[in-house]
Design a protein around this motif. Sequence first.
Motif, PDB file in Angstrom:
ATOM      1  N   THR A  33       8.418 -24.276  82.201  1.00 31.23           N
ATOM      2  CA  THR A  33       7.477 -24.144  81.091  1.00 31.23           C
ATOM      3  C   THR A  33       8.015 -23.093  80.141  1.00 31.23           C
ATOM      4  OG1 THR A  33       5.601 -24.752  82.477  1.00 31.23           O
ATOM      5  CG2 THR A  33       5.103 -23.633  80.424  1.00 31.23           C
ATOM      6  N   ILE A  34       8.116 -23.453  78.875  1.00 33.41           N
ATOM      7  CA  ILE A  34       8.657 -22.560  77.858  1.00 33.41           C
ATOM      8  C   ILE A  34       7.644 -22.470  76.727  1.00 33.41           C
ATOM      9  CG2 ILE A  34      10.560 -22.124  76.256  1.00 33.41           C
ATOM     10  CD1 ILE A  34      11.024 -24.669  78.963  1.00 33.41           C
ATOM     11  N   ASN A  35       7.331 -21.249  76.329  1.00 35.01           N
ATOM     12  CA  ASN A  35       6.452 -21.008  75.185  1.00 35.01           C
ATOM     13  C   ASN A  35       7.287 -20.411  74.069  1.00 35.01           C
ATOM     14  OD1 ASN A  35       3.625 -21.565  76.180  1.00 35.01           O
ATOM     15  ND2 ASN A  35       4.360 -20.172  77.764  1.00 35.01           N
ATOM     16  N   MET A  36       7.169 -20.982  72.882  1.00 27.01           N
ATOM     17  CA  MET A  36       7.869 -20.440  71.717  1.00 27.01           C
ATOM     18  C   MET A  36       6.957 -20.558  70.508  1.00 27.01           C
ATOM     19  SD  MET A  36      11.859 -21.570  71.983  1.00 27.01           S
ATOM     20  CE  MET A  36      12.537 -20.141  71.173  1.00 27.01           C
ATOM     21  N   ASN A  37       7.214 -19.688  69.546  1.00 18.26           N
ATOM     22  CA  ASN A  37       6.484 -19.790  68.289  1.00 18.26           C
ATOM     23  C   ASN A  37       7.391 -19.450  67.120  1.00 18.26           C
ATOM     24  OD1 ASN A  37       6.668 -17.034  68.538  1.00 18.26           O
ATOM     25  ND2 ASN A  37       4.553 -16.644  68.016  1.00 18.26           N
ATOM     26  N   ASN A  38       6.940 -19.845  65.966  1.00 19.83           N
ATOM     27  CA  ASN A  38       7.637 -19.544  64.726  1.00 19.83           C
ATOM     28  C   ASN A  38       6.713 -18.615  63.943  1.00 19.83           C
ATOM     29  OD1 ASN A  38       8.844 -19.449  62.236  1.00 19.83           O
ATOM     30  ND2 ASN A  38       9.006 -21.657  61.975  1.00 19.83           N
ATOM     31  N   PRO A  39       6.940 -17.305  64.016  1.00 16.68           N
ATOM     32  CA  PRO A  39       6.016 -16.367  63.384  1.00 16.68           C
ATOM     33  C   PRO A  39       5.933 -16.498  61.864  1.00 16.68           C
ATOM     34  CG  PRO A  39       7.937 -15.205  64.267  1.00 16.68           C
ATOM     35  CD  PRO A  39       8.050 -16.639  64.680  1.00 16.68           C
ATOM     36  N   THR A  40       6.954 -17.075  61.231  1.00 18.76           N
ATOM     37  CA  THR A  40       6.914 -17.182  59.775  1.00 18.76           C
ATOM     38  C   THR A  40       5.883 -18.195  59.285  1.00 18.76           C
ATOM     39  OG1 THR A  40       8.731 -18.762  59.765  1.00 18.76           O
ATOM     40  CG2 THR A  40       9.298 -16.444  59.453  1.00 18.76           C
ATOM     41  N   CYS A  41       5.582 -19.211  60.117  1.00 22.48           N
ATOM     42  CA  CYS A  41       4.617 -20.222  59.662  1.00 22.48           C
ATOM     43  C   CYS A  41       3.465 -20.436  60.635  1.00 22.48           C
ATOM     44  CB  CYS A  41       5.312 -21.550  59.371  1.00 22.48           C
ATOM     45  SG  CYS A  41       5.949 -22.357  60.830  1.00 22.48           S
ATOM     46  N   GLY A  42       3.580 -19.870  61.845  1.00 24.95           N
ATOM     47  CA  GLY A  42       2.495 -20.004  62.815  1.00 24.95           C
ATOM     48  C   GLY A  42       2.620 -21.175  63.776  1.00 24.95           C
ATOM     49  N   ASP A  43       3.677 -21.977  63.657  1.00 27.18           N
ATOM     50  CA  ASP A  43       3.872 -23.073  64.611  1.00 27.18           C
ATOM     51  C   ASP A  43       4.067 -22.475  66.003  1.00 27.18           C
ATOM     52  OD1 ASP A  43       3.874 -24.829  62.473  1.00 27.18           O
ATOM     53  OD2 ASP A  43       6.033 -25.170  62.499  1.00 27.18           O
ATOM     54  N   ARG A  44       3.494 -23.138  66.998  1.00 34.48           N
ATOM     55  CA  ARG A  44       3.709 -22.699  68.380  1.00 34.48           C
ATOM     56  C   ARG A  44       3.784 -23.922  69.274  1.00 34.48           C
ATOM     57  NH1 ARG A  44      -0.211 -23.282  71.685  1.00 34.48           N
ATOM     58  NH2 ARG A  44      -2.290 -23.690  70.938  1.00 34.48           N
ATOM     59  N   ILE A  45       4.542 -23.784  70.352  1.00 33.81           N
ATOM     60  CA  ILE A  45       4.703 -24.890  71.286  1.00 33.81           C
ATOM     61  C   ILE A  45       4.774 -24.367  72.716  1.00 33.81           C
ATOM     62  CG2 ILE A  45       7.225 -24.905  71.120  1.00 33.81           C
ATOM     63  CD1 ILE A  45       7.081 -27.978  71.420  1.00 33.81           C
ATOM     64  N   GLN A  46       4.200 -25.142  73.598  1.00 37.23           N
ATOM     65  CA  GLN A  46       4.400 -24.939  75.030  1.00 37.23           C
ATOM     66  C   GLN A  46       5.026 -26.232  75.523  1.00 37.23           C
ATOM     67  OE1 GLN A  46       1.027 -24.966  77.770  1.00 37.23           O
ATOM     68  NE2 GLN A  46       2.066 -23.386  78.975  1.00 37.23           N
ATOM     69  N   LEU A  47       6.250 -26.123  75.980  1.00 32.84           N
ATOM     70  CA  LEU A  47       7.002 -27.278  76.464  1.00 32.84           C
ATOM     71  C   LEU A  47       7.071 -27.196  77.976  1.00 32.84           C
ATOM     72  CD1 LEU A  47       8.881 -29.736  75.920  1.00 32.84           C
ATOM     73  CD2 LEU A  47      10.766 -28.086  75.791  1.00 32.84           C
ATOM     74  N   SER A  48       6.672 -28.263  78.642  1.00 35.02           N
ATOM     75  CA  SER A  48       6.830 -28.308  80.093  1.00 35.02           C
ATOM     76  C   SER A  48       7.728 -29.487  80.433  1.00 35.02           C
ATOM     77  CB  SER A  48       5.479 -28.397  80.808  1.00 35.02           C
ATOM     78  OG  SER A  48       4.663 -29.405  80.289  1.00 35.02           O
TER      79      SER A  48
END
Length: 146
Positions: A33-48
């Motif tokens: 499980t990987i959590n990442m985000n793009n702080p410049t635009c607010g996109d976020r994802i949790q990939l499993s």
Amino acid sequence: MSFNNLDSLYRQVIMDHYKNPRNKGVLEDGNLTINMNNPTCGDRIQLSMNVVDGIVTDAKFEGEGCSISMSSASMMTQAIKGKNINDAIKLSSVFSNMMQGKEYEDDLDLGDIEALQGVSKFPARIKCATLAWKAMEKGLKEEEQS
């Protein structure tokens, strides 16, 4: 096919993946499980992902973001299922080159992923398109090292 028709087709593919995302959800039996985000635009994802014997057997994502980031995650999860770790990482590299407007191996069948090719013309949106791919690459590289 004219450029305008192709552009329209690509937009339809992107919006289809955004409105009807493939593999949306959480893998209950996923081993990565990987959590990442793009702080410049607010996109976020949790990939499993579920990786068995070096093969990505399943992948799902949850998250919030623009149509580009969410449709890219949908396309990516479809593309990596059944691939071994090296092929999935290679596909990520090909996608990254495409996003940067660089030459990339066009002998690979990218399927719906090609619809994101136009994003390379909008540098501010490249991070949106690559968020899920970076999460996948990070997770698979960690898996390789364990």
